[in-house]
Design a protein around this motif. Structure first.
Motif, PDB file in Angstrom:
ATOM      1  N   LYS A  20      -5.561   0.047   0.859  1.00 30.36           N
ATOM      2  CA  LYS A  20      -4.523  -0.786   1.485  1.00 30.36           C
ATOM      3  C   LYS A  20      -4.496  -2.200   0.921  1.00 30.36           C
ATOM      4  CE  LYS A  20      -4.970   1.763   5.848  1.00 30.36           C
ATOM      5  NZ  LYS A  20      -5.302   1.665   7.294  1.00 30.36           N
ATOM      6  N   LEU A  48       2.186   8.961   0.082  1.00 28.51           N
ATOM      7  CA  LEU A  48       2.042   7.763   0.912  1.00 28.51           C
ATOM      8  C   LEU A  48       1.807   6.532   0.050  1.00 28.51           C
ATOM      9  CD1 LEU A  48      -0.200   9.146   3.819  1.00 28.51           C
ATOM     10  CD2 LEU A  48       2.230   8.536   3.919  1.00 28.51           C
ATOM     11  N   SER A  49       1.046   6.694  -1.028  1.00 28.17           N
ATOM     12  CA  SER A  49       0.776   5.574  -1.921  1.00 28.17           C
ATOM     13  C   SER A  49       2.025   5.133  -2.667  1.00 28.17           C
ATOM     14  CB  SER A  49      -0.322   5.955  -2.918  1.00 28.17           C
ATOM     15  OG  SER A  49      -0.580   4.901  -3.806  1.00 28.17           O
ATOM     16  N   ASP A  74       4.386   3.142  -0.598  1.00 23.28           N
ATOM     17  CA  ASP A  74       3.850   1.839  -0.184  1.00 23.28           C
ATOM     18  C   ASP A  74       4.134   0.824  -1.288  1.00 23.28           C
ATOM     19  OD1 ASP A  74       2.486  -0.315   0.793  1.00 23.28           O
ATOM     20  OD2 ASP A  74       0.470   0.578   0.577  1.00 23.28           O
ATOM     21  N   ASP A  75       5.135  -0.017  -1.057  1.00 26.23           N
ATOM     22  CA  ASP A  75       5.511  -0.994  -2.082  1.00 26.23           C
ATOM     23  C   ASP A  75       5.006  -2.403  -1.760  1.00 26.23           C
ATOM     24  OD1 ASP A  75       7.085  -1.462   0.083  1.00 26.23           O
ATOM     25  OD2 ASP A  75       9.017  -1.336  -0.965  1.00 26.23           O
ATOM     26  N   THR A  76       4.026  -2.507  -0.843  1.00 24.11           N
ATOM     27  CA  THR A  76       3.453  -3.827  -0.549  1.00 24.11           C
ATOM     28  C   THR A  76       2.624  -4.308  -1.740  1.00 24.11           C
ATOM     29  OG1 THR A  76       1.512  -2.817   0.486  1.00 24.11           O
ATOM     30  CG2 THR A  76       3.371  -3.371   1.920  1.00 24.11           C
ATOM     31  N   LYS A  93      -0.370  -5.573  -3.803  1.00 26.95           N
ATOM     32  CA  LYS A  93      -1.816  -5.361  -3.707  1.00 26.95           C
ATOM     33  C   LYS A  93      -2.557  -6.422  -4.519  1.00 26.95           C
ATOM     34  CE  LYS A  93      -1.693  -1.377  -1.443  1.00 26.95           C
ATOM     35  NZ  LYS A  93      -0.238  -1.207  -1.310  1.00 26.95           N
TER      36      LYS A  93
END
Length: 521
Positions: free
Chosen positions: A24, A291-292, A295-297, A299
Motif C-alpha cells: 500500500k 487490485l494492484s 490502485d492508482d495512488t 507510491k
C-alpha cells in the motif's frame, strides 16, 4: 548452507508478513527488486566475513575494572598425547561416516532429482510448443510488435507465434526470445497491452531472474519457505510489470487490462513451464494483480527499503558465519592455515558424542607421526593461543578439550585456571584466582558431558567475581562466605561417580596483593 537456509527463511517470512502493508505504500518495482535480492541471498550461501567489534565489559553501577590474566598451564607429567602405533580402525569407523555425510548425500540426491524434473519438464514443454505453434506473419501484428519494440528501445529480433497448447500469453527463450499467444480473440488495444507486458519482461531479463529463483529452490529443495519466496517473487514480478504497462494509462484502460487478464482464466488447463514469463499465475494471484492495477495512488520509492533488505541479507547470521570462519584459521599467530587444518582434523565429525576413551584412541592413532608430534609440542607451548582460549573457538577446543583429554595422565586430573585483577579507579587492586581440576573416573562418558561440566563451572565462577560488590573487595572473608554456597551447589550438581571435581581459589583484598604470598583454599 544450513546457516543460509535458516537465516534466509527468517528474512523471507518477515518480508512476506510485511508485504501487504508495504504494497500500500511502496512502488511495485522496488518490492520486486527486494524479492530478487532475497532470492540472491538464498542462492549464495556465503556472506562477506565482517568482524564486529566486541565491546568491553562496562559496569553501570560501579567503577570495577576486571582484567582476566591468562596463566600458563601446570601440565601433568607429559603434555603430549599418548602415542600408539598401528590400529587406526577406530578412527576410520568414527570419522569415515557420520550423520552429516548422510544428510549431505540426501541433499545432493534431492538437488539432482529436482534439477532432472525441471529440465525434463521444460524439454517436454519445448517439444509441445514447437509442434503446435504457428508463426504469425500478419502485417498488422508485425507492425504493432515492431512499434512496441521501438517504444521499449529493444533491437533484438523477437518472434510471435500462436500456440494451441498453452494457457496464457508468455515469453520463452534466453537468446532467441519468442512470444507465445494462445488462440484468443483480442481487440487491438488488448493485444497492445499484452505485447507491451511481454516486451517489458524481456527488457528486464525476467526469464533470467526466474531461472535464478528456480536455482534457489533447487538448492534448498528441503525448505518449504524457499517455495513461498519463489511464488511471492513471481507475483511481484507480474505486478511490477503491470505497473509499467499501465503507468501512462487512464482508469478505463486499467479496467480493460484487468478484463483481458480475466479472459484467460477459463483457458488455464494446458502446458506450462517455470522457465518463462507467465501472464496468468492463478486465481488468488490474479485478484492481487487486478487490485494492484486498479490502485492508482502514488507510491513511495522503495530505495531505502531495498538497502535495508540488502544489508539484512548480508549481515544476518554474521555471528554464525564468523563462528564457522574461526573453525578454520586464526590469523596473525605462529601457525599456518595448513597447520590449523591438521590440528582441527582432530575435531572429528560428531566428536562430542564420542566417549572420552574413543576420542582419546582416535586422536592417538592420528597423531602417531613425527610431524604431528612436532606440531602439537609447538601448540602446547604457544602462550598466544593459550591466552585466546576464552575468546576463540579453535583455541578453546585445543586447550579445553584436546589437551586435557589426551594428555599422558588425562585420567588423573587436569587444571583449568582463570585469574582476575579487580581494580577500582585510582585505588589498589584486588586479586582473584581459581583452579578447576576434573578427574575422569569413567572414560565411557561423552566428551560433551565433560565439556559442558567444565563450561558450567567456569562460567559460574567467572560470573561470581564479575558481580562482586565493591565493598567485598576489602574483605577476603566476605568473598569467601559468598563463594562457599556457590561451590557447594556446583559440587552437588556435577560431582558423581564419573567425574570428580576439585576447586581451589585465592582472593587477595585491595592493598594486600603480593604475588609471592598467594594461598589457595
Amino acid at each position: 548452507m544450513i546457516q543460509c537456509s535458516i537465516s534466509m527463511s527468517f528474512i523471507t517470512l518477515m518480508y512476506m508478513i510485511a508485504l501487504p502493508v508495504l504494497s500500500k505504500r511502496y512502488s511495485p518495482k522496488w518490492r520486486y527488486r527486494i524479492c530478487l535480492a532475497i532470492g540472491i541471498g538464498w542462492l549464495i550461501p556465503f556472506r562477506p566475513f565482517i568482524e564486529l567489534p566486541i565491546l568491553p565489559l562496562k559496569r553501570s553501577q560501579s567503577q570495577l575494572i576486571l582484567t582476566q590474566s591468562p596463566l600458563s598451564y601446570p601440565l601433568t607429567d607429559s603434555p603430549l598425547p599418548v602415542i600408539s602405533s598401528g590400529n587406526r580402525e577406530l578412527l576410520n569407523n568414527a570419522s569415515s561416516f557420520s550423520i552429516w555425510k548422510l544428510v549431505f548425500l540426501i541433499w545432493i540426491i534431492g538437488i539432482f532429482t529436482m534439477l532432472t524434473y525441471h529440465l525434463l519438464r521444460h524439454r517436454h514443454f519445448l517439444k509441445m510448443v514447437t509442434r503446435w505453434s504457428e508463426t504469425v506473419d500478419s502485417p498488422e501484428i508485425i507492425t504493432l510488435l515492431n512499434s512496441l519494440k521501438k517504444e521499449q528501445q529493444i533491437d533484438k529480433n523477437i518472434s510471435y507465434k500462436i500456440c494451441s497448447v498453452i494457457a496464457s500469453p508468455m515469453m520463452i527463450g534466453y537468446f532467441h526470445p519468442v512470444i507465445l499467444m494462445p488462440p484468443l480473440k483480442l481487440s487491438d488495444k488488448e493485444l497492445t497491452l499484452i505485447l507491451r507486458h511481454e516486451l517489458i519482461h524481456y527488457k528486464r531479463k525476467d526469464i533470467w531472474s526466474k531461472t535464478m529463483l528456480l536455482a534457489a529452490t533447487i538448492l534448498h529443495w528441503y525448505n518449504p519457505v524457499v517455495y513461498l519466496m519463489a511464488k511471492a517473487a513471481s507475483l511481484q514480478c507480474e505486478i511490477s510489470c503491470d505497473a509499467l504497462v499501465l503507468q501512462q494509462e487512464n482508469k478505463h484502460t486499467r479496467i480493460q487490462y484487468g478484463e483481458t487478464i480475466l479472459s484467460v482464466i477459463p483457458c488455464v488447463n494446458s502446458q506450462q513451464t517455470i522457465l518463462s514469463t507467465n501472464f496468468y499465475g492463478g486465481k488468488k494471484e490474479m485478484k492481487q494483480r487486478i487490485l494492484s492495477m486498479l490502485d492508482d495512488t502514488k507510491k513511495r520509492s522503495g530505495i531505502f527499503l531495498f538497502i535495508l533488505a540488502a544489508l539484512s541479507i548480508m549481515l544476518t547470521s554474521t555471528t554464525l558465519i564468523s563462528s564457522a570462519e574461526q573453525l578454520t584459521y586464526i590469523e596473525n599467530t605462529a601457525f599456518t592455515k595448513e597447520e590449523y587444518d591438521k590440528l582441527l582434523a582432530l575435531r572429528f565429525d560428531g566428536y562430542q558424542d564420542m566417549s572420552i576413551a574413543d576420542f582419546k584412541q582416535a586422536v592417538s592413532s592420528t597423531v602417531d607421526t613425527p610431524e604431528y608430534m612436532e606440531l602439537l609440542e609447538r601448540f602446547y607451548n604457544d602462550e598466544q593461543l593459550n591466552g585466546m582460549k576464552d575468546t576463540n573457538e579453535i583455541a578453546a577446543f585445543l586447550f579445553y578439550e584436546l589437551l586435557p583429554l589426551t594428555t599422558e595422565k588425562w585420567d588423573t586430573r587436569y587444571y583449568f585456571f582463570n585469574s582476575f585483577t579487580i581494580r577500582v579507579e585510582n585505588a589498589d587492586p584486588a586479586y582473584f584466582e581459581y583452579t578447576l581440576s576434573l578427574s575422569i573416573k569413567n572414560d565411557q562418558q561423552s566428551v560433551k558431558t565433560y565439556s559442558n561440566t567444565r563450561k558450567a563451572i567456569m562460567e559460574e565462577m567467572n560470573a561470581f567475581i564479575e558481580n562482586q560488590p565493591e565493598s567485598n573487595l576489602h574483605d577476603r572473608w566476605s568473598v569467601s562466605n559468598a563463594l562457599q554456597p556457590i561451590i557447594s551447589d556446583l559440587f552437588d550438581r556435577f560431582q558423581n561417580n564419573d567425574l570428580e571435581i576439585q576447586l581451589g581459589y585465592c582472593f587477595v583484598p585491595r592493598g594486600e596483593y603480593d604475588d609471592n604470598k598467594l594461598t589457595y583454599q
